[in-house]
Design an enzyme around this catalytic site. Structure first.
Site: not given
Length: 308
Positions: A98, A134-135, A184, A187, A288-289, A291
């Site tokens: 990240k 990662d995005m 990758r 969704k 955080r994931r 949230a």
């Protein structure tokens, strides 16, 4: 209203202590996080690769406030790659980065993150593996894709992540569906406004299917990041339609999610990779994931009760 509450909780030392000490917490965390340190993560890598499942490792720590933290995160990846090389795992394990963990969100963060990612790409190439960027939320997409383009000049196997729920992603998929490009497709897990992202599950699913077709029809290397049985089946049909052999694409799933399905795909000769997060910052990562999209709470808890 749950999202802001969870986000505030992710930054509260008091709630951190309460949650960390709760007896129910550790089993849930252990389900999705491969330990606080490198030794525990490597044990998970050994177990997964023994089952024919490849891995991508994410050292947790994206919520940083200064350049020194960015350098520590970079150094953690360098230590990880050194350990993977020492175990001869360069062909089975890659790393996911990240860019926020490398300082992307700080003043002058684009160049800082690029420099850190370049060092990690150099270390990855030295042991015969690679890096996937990662995005994160939509405000970082342009910077992340620009860094990707720079890194691919010297490290053409550097991978990208695209989030299907962003309305721009079909165009990004077309641009990246080129020879040598690893993408990758997920969704998307962040809470994004309707001005930039599809909001309903149906629209997100349809967008994922459209982007998947673009990638599978292209000349790149698609990485299908999904636990959705419908998308897995669609990917297999598209692979057959476009004459793709099993070594020209792969499936990716989160560590601890649909374990039996991961082993099934591996047993069928499909290439499957588990996304394995680890590190002492599990609390912030986990909260955080939740949230970013509180519906993840139900998903994680449901998966916890149906692991087998």
């Amino acid at each position: 209203m749950l999202g802001p509450v969870l986000l505030a909780a992710s930054r509260s030392d008091r709630i951190h202590r309460i949650v960390s000490r709760a007896p129910v917490t550790r089993p849930v965390v252990d389900r999705f996080i491969a330990g606080n340190g490198l030794p525990e993560a490597l044990e998970v890598v050994d177990a997964l690769t023994a089952d024919g499942i490849e891995v991508t490792l994410d050292h947790l720590g994206e919520d940083i406030t200064d350049a020194a933290q960015a350098r520590r995160n970079r150094d953690a990846y360098l230590a990880l790659l050194d350990a993977l090389g020492g175990k001869g795992l360069g062909g089975r394990a890659e790393v996911s980065v990240k860019l926020s963990a490398f300082g992307q969100g700080l003043p002058g963060g684009h160049d800082l993150a690029l420099a850190g990612a370049r060092r990690v790409c150099e270390a990855a190439a030295a042991i015969g593996t690679t890096v996937t960027l990662d995005m994160e939320d939509h405000t970082t997409v342009d910077s992340t894709l620009a860094i990707l383009a720079e890194l691919r000049r010297d490290f053409p196997r550097t991978g990208a992540v695209l989030q299907a729920y962003l309305s721009r992603t079909e165009d990004d998929a077309r641009a990246l569906a080129v020879e040598g490009s690893r993408v990758r497709l997920v969704k998307g897990a962040y809470k994004e406004p309707a001005s930039v992202a599809y909001q309903s599950k149906r629209d997100v699913d349809l967008a994922y299917a459209r982007c998947l077709r673009i990638l599978m029809a292209g000349d790149g290397y698609p990485m299908i990041g999904s636990h959705d049985p419908r998308m897995i089946e669609l990917a297999l049909r598209l692979a057959e339609r476009y004459g793709r052999s099993p070594d020209t694409y792969e499936f990716q799933m989160l560590y601890g999610i649909r374990d039996a399905e991961q082993r099934r795909l591996a047993a069928e000769g499909r290439r499957i990779r588990a996304y394995v997060p680890y590190g002492a910052d599990w609390y912030g990562y986990f909260m955080r994931r939740l949230a970013e999209r509180p519906a993840n709470l139900a998903f994680f808890l449901r998966s916890f009760t149906t692991r087998h």
